[in-house]
Every structure is written in structure tokens, then in C-alpha cells.
Design an enzyme around this catalytic site. Sequence first.
Site, PDB file in Angstrom:
ATOM      1  N   SER A  38      -5.257   5.983   3.271  1.00  0.00           N
ATOM      2  CA  SER A  38      -4.299   4.780   3.101  1.00  0.00           C
ATOM      3  C   SER A  38      -3.269   4.906   2.126  1.00  0.00           C
ATOM      4  O   SER A  38      -3.709   5.175   1.019  1.00  0.00           O
ATOM      5  CB  SER A  38      -5.070   3.510   3.020  1.00  0.00           C
ATOM      6  OG  SER A  38      -4.134   2.409   2.915  1.00  0.00           O
TER       7      SER A  38
ATOM      8  N   LYS B  40      -2.096   6.241   7.136  1.00  0.00           N
ATOM      9  CA  LYS B  40      -1.870   4.792   7.286  1.00  0.00           C
ATOM     10  C   LYS B  40      -0.456   4.386   6.173  1.00  0.00           C
ATOM     11  O   LYS B  40      -1.038   4.686   4.851  1.00  0.00           O
ATOM     12  CB  LYS B  40      -2.968   3.896   7.062  1.00  0.00           C
ATOM     13  CG  LYS B  40      -2.681   2.617   6.759  1.00  0.00           C
ATOM     14  CD  LYS B  40      -4.054   1.710   7.037  1.00  0.00           C
ATOM     15  CE  LYS B  40      -4.530   0.789   5.897  1.00  0.00           C
ATOM     16  NZ  LYS B  40      -5.820   0.128   6.251  1.00  0.00           N
ATOM     17  N   LEU B  41       0.308   4.027   6.513  1.00  0.00           N
ATOM     18  CA  LEU B  41       1.337   3.622   5.666  1.00  0.00           C
ATOM     19  C   LEU B  41       1.391   2.338   5.239  1.00  0.00           C
ATOM     20  O   LEU B  41       1.317   1.217   6.152  1.00  0.00           O
ATOM     21  CB  LEU B  41       2.754   4.017   6.113  1.00  0.00           C
ATOM     22  CG  LEU B  41       2.962   5.448   6.524  1.00  0.00           C
ATOM     23  CD1 LEU B  41       4.463   5.647   6.790  1.00  0.00           C
ATOM     24  CD2 LEU B  41       2.590   6.058   5.320  1.00  0.00           C
ATOM     25  N   LYS B  42       1.199   1.721   4.010  1.00  0.00           N
ATOM     26  CA  LYS B  42       1.329   0.303   3.932  1.00  0.00           C
ATOM     27  C   LYS B  42       2.616   0.020   3.902  1.00  0.00           C
ATOM     28  O   LYS B  42       3.538   0.636   3.352  1.00  0.00           O
ATOM     29  CB  LYS B  42       0.948  -0.036   2.273  1.00  0.00           C
ATOM     30  CG  LYS B  42      -0.635   0.167   2.116  1.00  0.00           C
ATOM     31  CD  LYS B  42      -1.278  -0.832   2.847  1.00  0.00           C
ATOM     32  CE  LYS B  42      -2.801  -0.926   2.415  1.00  0.00           C
ATOM     33  NZ  LYS B  42      -3.622  -2.162   3.168  1.00  0.00           N
TER      34      LYS B  42
ATOM     35  N   ASP C 269      -0.060  -0.659   8.104  1.00  0.00           N
ATOM     36  CA  ASP C 269      -0.927  -1.989   7.622  1.00  0.00           C
ATOM     37  C   ASP C 269       0.332  -2.976   6.617  1.00  0.00           C
ATOM     38  O   ASP C 269       0.582  -2.566   5.421  1.00  0.00           O
ATOM     39  CB  ASP C 269      -1.921  -1.774   6.667  1.00  0.00           C
ATOM     40  CG  ASP C 269      -2.796  -2.659   6.210  1.00  0.00           C
ATOM     41  OD1 ASP C 269      -2.352  -3.705   6.857  1.00  0.00           O
ATOM     42  OD2 ASP C 269      -3.978  -2.484   5.764  1.00  0.00           O
TER      43      ASP C 269
ATOM     44  N   ASN D   2      -0.797  -6.157   5.860  1.00  0.00           N
ATOM     45  CA  ASN D   2      -1.433  -7.128   4.923  1.00  0.00           C
ATOM     46  C   ASN D   2      -0.794  -8.556   4.986  1.00  0.00           C
ATOM     47  O   ASN D   2      -0.655  -9.114   3.831  1.00  0.00           O
ATOM     48  CB  ASN D   2      -1.842  -6.757   3.340  1.00  0.00           C
ATOM     49  CG  ASN D   2      -2.646  -5.440   3.252  1.00  0.00           C
ATOM     50  OD1 ASN D   2      -2.393  -4.678   3.184  1.00  0.00           O
ATOM     51  ND2 ASN D   2      -3.954  -5.766   3.659  1.00  0.00           N
TER      52      ASN D   2
ATOM     53  N   GLU E  98      -1.115  -2.901  11.713  1.00  0.00           N
ATOM     54  CA  GLU E  98      -2.417  -3.810  11.153  1.00  0.00           C
ATOM     55  C   GLU E  98      -1.848  -5.109  10.507  1.00  0.00           C
ATOM     56  O   GLU E  98      -1.207  -4.939   9.688  1.00  0.00           O
ATOM     57  CB  GLU E  98      -3.341  -2.873  10.242  1.00  0.00           C
ATOM     58  CG  GLU E  98      -4.560  -3.469   9.729  1.00  0.00           C
ATOM     59  CD  GLU E  98      -5.033  -2.488   8.687  1.00  0.00           C
ATOM     60  OE1 GLU E  98      -5.002  -1.254   8.817  1.00  0.00           O
ATOM     61  OE2 GLU E  98      -6.128  -2.936   7.694  1.00  0.00           O
TER      62      GLU E  98
ATOM     63  N   ASP F 239      -7.321  -7.083  10.716  1.00  0.00           N
ATOM     64  CA  ASP F 239      -8.024  -6.809   9.447  1.00  0.00           C
ATOM     65  C   ASP F 239      -8.564  -8.215   8.918  1.00  0.00           C
ATOM     66  O   ASP F 239      -9.543  -8.772   9.329  1.00  0.00           O
ATOM     67  CB  ASP F 239      -7.453  -5.964   8.590  1.00  0.00           C
ATOM     68  CG  ASP F 239      -8.187  -5.756   7.106  1.00  0.00           C
ATOM     69  OD1 ASP F 239      -9.031  -6.300   6.839  1.00  0.00           O
ATOM     70  OD2 ASP F 239      -7.674  -5.028   6.363  1.00  0.00           O
TER      71      ASP F 239
ATOM     72  N   LYS G 167     -14.565  -4.287   7.952  1.00  0.00           N
ATOM     73  CA  LYS G 167     -14.901  -4.403   6.944  1.00  0.00           C
ATOM     74  C   LYS G 167     -16.158  -5.045   6.728  1.00  0.00           C
ATOM     75  O   LYS G 167     -16.046  -6.325   6.799  1.00  0.00           O
ATOM     76  CB  LYS G 167     -13.728  -4.806   5.978  1.00  0.00           C
ATOM     77  CG  LYS G 167     -12.393  -3.721   6.000  1.00  0.00           C
ATOM     78  CD  LYS G 167     -11.605  -4.463   4.752  1.00  0.00           C
ATOM     79  CE  LYS G 167     -10.361  -3.532   5.035  1.00  0.00           C
ATOM     80  NZ  LYS G 167      -9.194  -4.163   4.389  1.00  0.00           N
TER      81      LYS G 167
ATOM     82  N   GLY H 240     -11.336   0.044   4.363  1.00  0.00           N
ATOM     83  CA  GLY H 240     -11.668   0.428   3.145  1.00  0.00           C
ATOM     84  C   GLY H 240     -11.295  -0.490   2.200  1.00  0.00           C
ATOM     85  O   GLY H 240     -10.293  -1.394   2.375  1.00  0.00           O
TER      86      GLY H 240
HETATM   87  O1  SMG Z   1     -10.360   1.984   0.529  1.00  0.00           O
HETATM   88  O2  SMG Z   1      -8.602   3.578   1.304  1.00  0.00           O
HETATM   89  C1  SMG Z   1      -9.149   2.406   0.795  1.00  0.00           C
HETATM   90  C2  SMG Z   1      -8.227   1.260   1.158  1.00  0.00           C
HETATM   91  C3  SMG Z   1      -7.594   1.144   2.251  1.00  0.00           C
HETATM   92  O3  SMG Z   1      -5.439  -0.022   2.810  1.00  0.00           O
HETATM   93  C4  SMG Z   1      -6.873  -0.082   2.434  1.00  0.00           C
HETATM   94  N1  SMG Z   1      -7.245  -1.474   2.222  1.00  0.00           N
HETATM   95  O4  SMG Z   1      -5.984  -3.895   4.036  1.00  0.00           O
HETATM   96  O5  SMG Z   1      -6.916  -2.324   4.929  1.00  0.00           O
HETATM   97  C5  SMG Z   1      -6.434  -3.087   3.672  1.00  0.00           C
HETATM   98  C6  SMG Z   1      -6.658  -2.465   2.223  1.00  0.00           C
HETATM   99  C7  SMG Z   1      -7.282  -3.617   1.318  1.00  0.00           C
HETATM  100  C8  SMG Z   1      -7.390  -3.317   0.001  1.00  0.00           C
HETATM  101  S1  SMG Z   1      -5.953  -2.909  -0.730  1.00  0.00           S
HETATM  102  C9  SMG Z   1      -6.203  -2.750  -2.515  1.00  0.00           C
HETATM  103 MG    MG Z   2      -5.853  -3.872   6.094  1.00  0.00          MG
END
Ligand code: SMG
Ligand code: MG
Length: 369
Positions: free
Chosen positions: A136, A162-164, A190, A192, A215, A240, A264, A292
Site C-alpha cells: 500500500s 495499491k495507491l492511496k 484506496d 478511505n 476501495e 473496507d 481486517k 493491513g
Molecule cells: O498495513 O500495509 C499496511 C497498510 C495498508 O493501506 C493500508 N491500510 O485503509 O486499508 C487501509 C489502510 C488503513 C491503515 S492506514 C494507517
Molecule cells: Mg482501506
Amino acid sequence: MKLTGVELRRVRMPLAAPFRTSFGTTQVREALLLRAVTADAEGWGECVALSDPLYSSEYVDGCADVLRRFLVPALTGRRDGLDAPAVAPALSAFRGHPMAKAALETAVLDAELRERGVPLARELGAVRDRVPCGVSVGIMDSVPRLLDAVAGYLDEGYVRVKLKIEPGWDIAPVRAVRERFGDDLLLQVDANTAYTRADARHLAGLDPFGLLLIEQPLPEDDLLGHAELARRLRTPVCLDESITSARAAADAIALGAAGVVNIKPGRVGGYLEARRVHDVCVAHGVPVWCGGMLETGVGRAANVALAALPGCTLPGDTSASDRYYRDDITAPFTLDAGHLPVPTGPGIGVDPLPDALEAVTVRTEWLPA
Ligand code: SMG
Ligand code: MG
């Protein structure tokens, strides 16, 4: 099994690099590790709540408080023993707090499995001895920086990126990554919860880039919005934050809000409920993958076991230790041709290294029965 007590351990671990998402930047991972002690064994659980209530309503201090005041006493105060499947029912009177509950259930489950000599992967029904790993990648200051970061991860062998994303950092970075690394790269995004229903047309602008999924574009409680969006996008919608239980997963699938599910354990109250989420998805033909939460080696070991279930057909956010920490608190998980090995020892299959653990510990608290 009768609990002798539970240790709450607060740790503080600097990340190898700051990790920016649409809700904030993490530089130092603060986390809570739980050690459940019985007459014959001890077991570990990692609480995945972040320092601030930005990903979900839980946060480290809040989890410590609810564990100390309500959840741990509900288990240690029992005159009879209990097994792991009895933990969630014993805690169910207390509303919410799935991450705190998950950590406690995992510690009890780990102790129980170590006592029985059974690996967590086998207990959950894993079918693989290694799992393919994605990475990520956080929001960056510039597209060139992002391309460098992605190139570095691909060199290390990650099989999916995965790109935020967030408004203002979406189409352009996705286009740039696609152009630079080609159509074969497994790529997903993703958000969020950073978008609204009014952004449907804008998000359809991601469709030409052949993403595996988008996501959680919309707020956690907007299942209908996700269903509507899913009808307007070619990119599959993955949930998610919205998937808080097996029932929530079933509802989201029935509504057409989730074509893919990120599992998760912390978000759904533990590995046993995570297994049920997996089973619901498999029954509906919905692909799942293990998410994660910047876990230490303790949480990573258990996630890798989950990622080895048959329905986890997409690479997860189960990256190697060095993606997160220079010094992990367990023997590091290292990538081998894009995969991590599933631990084979009893329980979660790893132990914290005493010196490494001590070095990151801020505070420990013993909660006796
Ligand atoms: O554990 O590699 C990891 C982080 C993966 O992007 C990740 N997690 O929304 O999926 C999600 C985020 C939540 C935590 S961001 C601090
Ligand atoms: Mg997520």
C-alpha cells in the site's frame, strides 16, 4: 482454559517512512500488544487501532481504557474457564470496540492453540503455505516521488500495488503509474471514505486504467451510495471500513455495494469473525483479500495465516517487515519472490524478541484475574 491475567503493553515504533492517507499521516506507530497468560501457555494479540480515531472510531488510549475497565475483567472475572469461541459472546454486552475485542480474542486464541500445538493457519482452514503480497503506497508530494516509490517496491518483488487516493490525488497519479509500469501491473486504489456520491462521474475517470478495484470511496455507513456507485463504475467497488461483521458483508453483497471485500480481523472483532466474513464472501463468489493496519510482526503473522484461506484470491496488504519498520519486534517477515511464508508453529507461530520488544515498550500493565 483459565486466564491468570492479561498484560497490556504499549509500544511506539517509528515507521520506515511516513505513510499518508486521505485521513492523515502516520510517522510513528503506537500500538497495544496483549499477552494472555494461562496456567499452561501464553498468547499474543495486537490491537490495530491507530493513535487517533481517524480510520475508525477506535484509538489506542480508548482501547487500553475499555480493555482495562471492561473487556479483560469480563474474561478474568469468570469462575469457569473459557475457550476462544466463547470470548466474543462474553464481550458482546459491550457495544462496539471491535479492535480492542479482536486483540483480546486473538491473545486467548493464540494461548489456546499453543497449548493444543495447532497453528492458527490450520485452525482457520488455510490452504496455502505462502501468500502473494501487495504493498500500500501512501499519498506523496509529487508524481515523480510516487513513481520512485512504486519502482522501489516492484524491484523488491511486490506483486500488486495499491495507491492511496483523495480528491486532488487520484486520476493523475493512477495514469502516471499505469503509463510508467504498464498494463500488466496489478493496480488498485484506496480512498478511505474521501469521496461523496456526487463524485461518481469523477471516479468513473479511473475506469480506463484497468484497476483491480477501488476501495472504500464513500463513508462507512453509505452502503446504498456504494451500490449506486458500483452500478456507475466499471472498476469493481471493494469495501473496507463498511465491513464490520459477517452480517454487514452479507448485506453489502446483497445490495450490490461490494464486488470485493477487504478483510481486517481488527475491524470485525477478531479472526473467528474474519473467517465468517471470508465464508460469506466465498458463498457469494465475492473475492476477498487480507488488509493491513501497519502491524508489527505479531499482527502480521496472524494476518498471513488469514491470507492463506481459499477465498483470499487477491494479494493482500501483508507486506514484509521492512516495508514498515527498520527493527520489527519479531524475526522479520521477508519477501521471497513476492510472497511471505505462512508461519507453521503453534498459534500465531512467532514470538516477540525480548530485547526488540523492550526497546519499543513505553508502558506495561498487568491485569490479574
Ligand atoms: O498495513 O500495509 C499496511 C497498510 C495498508 O493501506 C493500508 N491500510 O485503509 O486499508 C487501509 C489502510 C488503513 C491503515 S492506514 C494507517
Ligand atoms: Mg482501506
